[in-house]
Design an enzyme around this catalytic site. Structure first.
Site, short mmCIF file in Angstrom:
data_model
loop_
_atom_site.label_atom_id
_atom_site.label_comp_id
_atom_site.label_asym_id
_atom_site.label_seq_id
_atom_site.Cartn_x
_atom_site.Cartn_y
_atom_site.Cartn_z
N CYS A 57 1.06 -1.25 -0.31
CA CYS A 57 -0.15 -0.27 -0.06
C CYS A 57 0.74 1.35 -0.01
O CYS A 57 2.41 1.20 0.26
CB CYS A 57 -1.10 0.07 1.43
SG CYS A 57 -0.63 -0.09 2.99
N TYR A 157 14.12 17.05 0.66
CA TYR A 157 14.06 15.92 1.13
C TYR A 157 14.53 16.23 2.64
O TYR A 157 14.03 16.08 3.81
CB TYR A 157 15.49 15.50 0.70
CG TYR A 157 16.08 14.28 1.13
CD1 TYR A 157 14.92 12.69 1.27
CD2 TYR A 157 16.46 13.92 2.20
CE1 TYR A 157 15.67 11.68 1.84
CE2 TYR A 157 16.98 12.77 2.60
CZ TYR A 157 16.64 11.65 2.80
OH TYR A 157 17.25 10.73 3.48
#
Ligand SMILES: NC(=O)c1ccc[n+]([C@@H]2O[C@H](COP(=O)([O-])OP(=O)(O)OC[C@H]3O[C@@H](n4cnc5c(N)ncnc54)[C@H](O)[C@@H]3O)[C@@H](O)[C@H]2O)c1
Length: 250
Positions: A57, A157
């Site tokens: 998922c 990031y």
């Protein structure tokens, strides 16, 4: 006592494999979660089926936590009391990250969503069960990039990984009284798919500054996560463990 259940995200990745391997040594049952179903099933085949299972998922999807909970219930396992938020992305084009002037809003939002917001979504899904049992462990993967100046990791990031440290402290404060700890791990250079995608000169530069003279291994990172998820680590919360071979000392 019945074995505790651990959920590990990004489990098809390099560090994810090391985490599963080390949690098994701590006698956990493990649910491997990853967006890449093909690599996930391949990775899960390495482990004993009665102790390790997998569900693909997208952790950025708000319904994923509920799906994972239902999956665990369907197995008849204990509700998850250990959450290892390891999945992460570092978008690059031709090995290069987008700087502050170039990064698209879409890439910025996606990076923050997968690397940071998804950790909150999963914590929300599993904390009620941890509260009910009076025991829980959450381990969030940050990065050396979220701790200090690392030059070229890119603002999306770096910001997401710095945010992980704030979220970790916030969860640690809010749930300590329920027996739930929340800690972060900040890896330095690890030999992985993510770092093999770096331009060779950047990899060499990171390696040159690593005092132990080699990249870290998935097993070393996994052992740190498994310890923070152990019964014996109950007095550690809100901390960030730097696992970087001496690259920086904070
Ligand atoms: N490798 C390093 O040197 C290093 C250094 C610092 C921090 N980290 C952090 O450690 C963690 C693991 O890194 P790794 O090197 O094993 O990376 P990796 O790329 O090998 O594995 C990451 C995994 O996350 C999965 N993933 C990505 N988006 C997802 C999503 N939306 N839903 C579910 N799964 C998803 C990927 O499919 C992949 O299997 C990451 O959070 C990373 O930022 C790694």
């Amino acid at each position: 006592m019945e074995k505790r259940t651990a959920v590990v995200t990004g489990a098809a990745g390099t560090i994810g494999g090391g985490i599963v391997e080390q949690l098994l040594r701590h006698s956990r049952r493990i649910v491997m979660v990853d967006i890449d179903g093909g690599r996930l099933n391949e990775a899960a085949e390495r482990f004993p089926r009665d102790k390790v299972t997998a569900i693909d998922c997208d952790i950025g999807d708000e319904s994923s936590g509920a799906r994972i909970r239902e999956f665990i219930a369907s197995l008849g396992w204990r509700p998850a009391e250990i959450l290892i938020n390891n999945a992460g992305i570092s978008p690059r084009r031709n090995g290069q990250v987008a700087g502050a002037l170039e990064v698209s809003l879409e890439e910025w939002n996606h990076t923050i969503h997968v690397n940071l917001t998804a950790m909150l979504l999963l914590a929300r899904a599993f904390i009620p069960d941890m509260k009910a049992s009076g025991w829980g462990r959450i381990v969030n993967f940050s990065s050396r990039a979220g701790r200090t100046n690392v030059g070229t990791s890119g603002p999306a990031y770096v910001t997401s990984k710095a945010g992980v440290l704030g979220l970790t402290r916030s969860l640690a404060c809010d749930f300590a009284s329920y027996g739930i700890t929340c800690n972060a791990i900040a890896p330095g250079l690890v030999d992985s798919a993510m770092t093999r995608a770096l331009p060779p000169e950047r990899f060499k530069m990171l390696l040159d500054g690593t005092l132990v003279g080699r990249p870290g291994t998935a097993t070393e990172l996994g052992a740190t996560a498994a310890f923070l998820a152990s019964e014996e680590a109950g007095f550690i919360t809100g901390a960030c463990v730097d696992v970087n071979g001496g690259r920086s000392m904070l």
